[in-house]
Design a protein around this motif. Structure first.
Motif, PDB file in Angstrom:
ATOM      1  N   ARG A   3       0.856  -1.189   0.000  1.00  0.00           N
ATOM      2  CA  ARG A   3       0.000   0.000   0.000  1.00  0.00           C
ATOM      3  C   ARG A   3       0.887   1.233   0.000  1.00  0.00           C
ATOM      4  NH1 ARG A   3      -4.656  -0.429   4.437  1.00  0.00           N
ATOM      5  NH2 ARG A   3      -4.058   1.741   4.498  1.00  0.00           N
ATOM      6  N   LEU A   4       0.567   2.189  -0.828  1.00  0.00           N
ATOM      7  CA  LEU A   4       1.330   3.429  -0.867  1.00  0.00           C
ATOM      8  C   LEU A   4       1.160   4.180   0.440  1.00  0.00           C
ATOM      9  CD1 LEU A   4       0.568   4.756  -4.463  1.00  0.00           C
ATOM     10  CD2 LEU A   4       2.605   3.551  -3.666  1.00  0.00           C
ATOM     11  N   ARG A   5       2.272   4.777   0.897  1.00  0.00           N
ATOM     12  CA  ARG A   5       2.253   5.581   2.117  1.00  0.00           C
ATOM     13  C   ARG A   5       2.352   7.051   1.721  1.00  0.00           C
ATOM     14  NH1 ARG A   5       3.281   3.373   7.033  1.00  0.00           N
ATOM     15  NH2 ARG A   5       4.464   5.178   7.704  1.00  0.00           N
ATOM     16  N   GLY A  25     -12.155  23.662  -5.433  1.00  0.00           N
ATOM     17  CA  GLY A  25     -13.038  23.096  -6.445  1.00  0.00           C
ATOM     18  C   GLY A  25     -12.644  21.694  -6.850  1.00  0.00           C
ATOM     19  N   ALA A  26     -11.386  21.328  -6.582  1.00  0.00           N
ATOM     20  CA  ALA A  26     -10.967  19.949  -6.861  1.00  0.00           C
ATOM     21  C   ALA A  26     -11.700  19.035  -5.882  1.00  0.00           C
ATOM     22  CB  ALA A  26      -9.455  19.798  -6.689  1.00  0.00           C
ATOM     23  N   SER A  27     -12.205  17.945  -6.384  1.00  0.00           N
ATOM     24  CA  SER A  27     -12.918  17.022  -5.502  1.00  0.00           C
ATOM     25  C   SER A  27     -11.942  16.041  -4.863  1.00  0.00           C
ATOM     26  CB  SER A  27     -13.983  16.251  -6.287  1.00  0.00           C
ATOM     27  OG  SER A  27     -13.367  15.292  -7.139  1.00  0.00           O
ATOM     28  N   THR A  28     -12.339  15.510  -3.724  1.00  0.00           N
ATOM     29  CA  THR A  28     -11.498  14.493  -3.073  1.00  0.00           C
ATOM     30  C   THR A  28     -11.367  13.278  -3.986  1.00  0.00           C
ATOM     31  OG1 THR A  28     -13.430  13.666  -1.869  1.00  0.00           O
ATOM     32  CG2 THR A  28     -11.999  15.243  -0.716  1.00  0.00           C
ATOM     33  N   GLU A  29     -12.415  12.976  -4.738  1.00  0.00           N
ATOM     34  CA  GLU A  29     -12.346  11.845  -5.668  1.00  0.00           C
ATOM     35  C   GLU A  29     -11.279  12.089  -6.737  1.00  0.00           C
ATOM     36  OE1 GLU A  29     -15.267  13.417  -4.934  1.00  0.00           O
ATOM     37  OE2 GLU A  29     -16.236  11.891  -3.689  1.00  0.00           O
ATOM     38  N   ASP A  30     -11.205  13.316  -7.237  1.00  0.00           N
ATOM     39  CA  ASP A  30     -10.183  13.641  -8.235  1.00  0.00           C
ATOM     40  C   ASP A  30      -8.777  13.481  -7.656  1.00  0.00           C
ATOM     41  OD1 ASP A  30     -12.136  14.263 -10.102  1.00  0.00           O
ATOM     42  OD2 ASP A  30     -11.978  16.439  -9.796  1.00  0.00           O
ATOM     43  N   ILE A  31      -8.592  13.904  -6.425  1.00  0.00           N
ATOM     44  CA  ILE A  31      -7.270  13.820  -5.799  1.00  0.00           C
ATOM     45  C   ILE A  31      -6.877  12.361  -5.571  1.00  0.00           C
ATOM     46  CG2 ILE A  31      -5.941  14.415  -3.731  1.00  0.00           C
ATOM     47  CD1 ILE A  31      -7.772  17.002  -3.638  1.00  0.00           C
ATOM     48  N   VAL A  32      -7.802  11.575  -5.040  1.00  0.00           N
ATOM     49  CA  VAL A  32      -7.525  10.143  -4.818  1.00  0.00           C
ATOM     50  C   VAL A  32      -7.222   9.456  -6.149  1.00  0.00           C
ATOM     51  CG1 VAL A  32      -8.548   7.948  -4.078  1.00  0.00           C
ATOM     52  CG2 VAL A  32      -8.824  10.021  -2.670  1.00  0.00           C
ATOM     53  N   LYS A  33      -8.006   9.766  -7.157  1.00  0.00           N
ATOM     54  CA  LYS A  33      -7.788   9.170  -8.485  1.00  0.00           C
ATOM     55  C   LYS A  33      -6.421   9.564  -9.026  1.00  0.00           C
ATOM     56  CE  LYS A  33      -9.627   8.978 -13.161  1.00  0.00           C
ATOM     57  NZ  LYS A  33     -10.476   9.613 -14.136  1.00  0.00           N
ATOM     58  N   TRP A  34      -6.057  10.826  -8.861  1.00  0.00           N
ATOM     59  CA  TRP A  34      -4.752  11.270  -9.354  1.00  0.00           C
ATOM     60  C   TRP A  34      -3.628  10.498  -8.662  1.00  0.00           C
ATOM     61  CZ3 TRP A  34      -0.325  13.134  -7.231  1.00  0.00           C
ATOM     62  CH2 TRP A  34       0.637  13.584  -8.136  1.00  0.00           C
ATOM     63  N   VAL A  35      -3.729  10.325  -7.352  1.00  0.00           N
ATOM     64  CA  VAL A  35      -2.687   9.583  -6.625  1.00  0.00           C
ATOM     65  C   VAL A  35      -2.617   8.141  -7.129  1.00  0.00           C
ATOM     66  CG1 VAL A  35      -1.948   8.720  -4.367  1.00  0.00           C
ATOM     67  CG2 VAL A  35      -2.779  11.080  -4.589  1.00  0.00           C
ATOM     68  N   HIS A  36      -3.772   7.502  -7.295  1.00  0.00           N
ATOM     69  CA  HIS A  36      -3.768   6.116  -7.808  1.00  0.00           C
ATOM     70  C   HIS A  36      -3.073   6.030  -9.162  1.00  0.00           C
ATOM     71  CE1 HIS A  36      -5.944   3.600  -4.996  1.00  0.00           C
ATOM     72  NE2 HIS A  36      -6.860   4.545  -4.835  1.00  0.00           N
ATOM     73  N   ASP A  61      -9.404   6.524   2.999  1.00  0.00           N
ATOM     74  CA  ASP A  61     -10.565   5.785   2.482  1.00  0.00           C
ATOM     75  C   ASP A  61     -10.302   5.251   1.078  1.00  0.00           C
ATOM     76  OD1 ASP A  61     -11.870   6.366   4.839  1.00  0.00           O
ATOM     77  OD2 ASP A  61     -13.164   7.922   3.964  1.00  0.00           O
ATOM     78  N   GLY A  62      -9.378   5.905   0.359  1.00  0.00           N
ATOM     79  CA  GLY A  62      -9.028   5.471  -0.989  1.00  0.00           C
ATOM     80  C   GLY A  62      -8.024   4.331  -1.018  1.00  0.00           C
ATOM     81  N   GLY A  63      -7.620   3.852   0.160  1.00  0.00           N
ATOM     82  CA  GLY A  63      -6.765   2.678   0.223  1.00  0.00           C
ATOM     83  C   GLY A  63      -5.307   2.936   0.521  1.00  0.00           C
ATOM     84  N   PHE A  64      -4.950   4.159   0.860  1.00  0.00           N
ATOM     85  CA  PHE A  64      -3.553   4.484   1.144  1.00  0.00           C
ATOM     86  C   PHE A  64      -3.300   4.512   2.654  1.00  0.00           C
ATOM     87  CE2 PHE A  64      -4.811   6.782  -2.739  1.00  0.00           C
ATOM     88  CZ  PHE A  64      -3.983   6.139  -3.646  1.00  0.00           C
ATOM     89  N   GLU A  65      -2.059   4.274   3.032  1.00  0.00           N
ATOM     90  CA  GLU A  65      -1.647   4.520   4.405  1.00  0.00           C
ATOM     91  C   GLU A  65      -1.306   5.997   4.489  1.00  0.00           C
ATOM     92  OE1 GLU A  65       0.740   0.369   4.902  1.00  0.00           O
ATOM     93  OE2 GLU A  65       1.195   1.991   6.316  1.00  0.00           O
ATOM     94  N   VAL A  66      -1.854   6.694   5.451  1.00  0.00           N
ATOM     95  CA  VAL A  66      -1.698   8.138   5.534  1.00  0.00           C
ATOM     96  C   VAL A  66      -1.163   8.531   6.905  1.00  0.00           C
ATOM     97  CG1 VAL A  66      -2.879  10.373   5.411  1.00  0.00           C
ATOM     98  CG2 VAL A  66      -3.577   8.508   3.903  1.00  0.00           C
ATOM     99  N   VAL A  67      -0.181   9.419   6.870  1.00  0.00           N
ATOM    100  CA  VAL A  67       0.363  10.025   8.084  1.00  0.00           C
ATOM    101  C   VAL A  67       0.095  11.514   7.979  1.00  0.00           C
ATOM    102  CG1 VAL A  67       2.449  10.473   9.424  1.00  0.00           C
ATOM    103  CG2 VAL A  67       2.196   8.298   8.191  1.00  0.00           C
TER     104      VAL A  67
END
Length: 134
Positions: free
Chosen positions: A5-7, A116-127, A31-37
């Motif tokens: 899992r990406l950190r 205006g950027a959505s959280t979904e867009d940010i999670v998708k970009w990271v993936h 929630d998008g599946g990443f380990e977050v600090v």
């Protein structure tokens, strides 16, 4: 063997005391599946770079609303390189004019998200754009 899992380190540099957006992004990434600090408020670039190395993260997400983005983003990237972590993807967001966002990308910031950027867009970009470090 399961994929690693990406950190991701989410950090709030500078004196800006508003971290609601950073917390929302941290939660969305988790929630998008990443380990977050999440490092909390009032982090210096040195503290952020050191935490990124200590936590062995694949990416650093910076939230800046203070207007100091042209100083803080490049400083974090410089310090990551000095610590042998120049391959850590740096992305971020805040109140950042388009011309500054373009310049930050030229300086090595992988992506800038503005209001205006959505959280979904940010999670998708990271993936789609962050790879596990070797």
């Amino acid at each position: 063997m399961a994929d690693k899992r990406l950190r991701i380190l989410v950090a709030k540099p500078g004196l800006d005391g508003h971290d609601r957006g950073a917390k929302i992004i941290a939660r969305a990434l988790r929630d998008g599946g990443f380990e977050v600090v999440y490092t909390g408020l009032h982090q210096t670039p040195e503290m952020i770079a050191e935490a990124a190395v200590q936590e062995d993260v694949d990416a650093v997400g910076l939230s800046i609303l203070s207007g100091a983005h042209m100083t803080l983003f490049p400083e974090v990237i410089k310090l990551l390189k000095q610590r042998g972590a120049g391959d850590v993807a740096v992305f971020g967001g805040g109140i950042i004019p388009d011309d500054d966002a373009t310049r930050l990308r030229e300086l090595g910031v992988r992506e800038i998200f503005t209001p205006g950027a959505s959280t979904e867009d940010i999670v998708k970009w990271v993936h789609e754009n962050v790879q596990a470090r070797q």
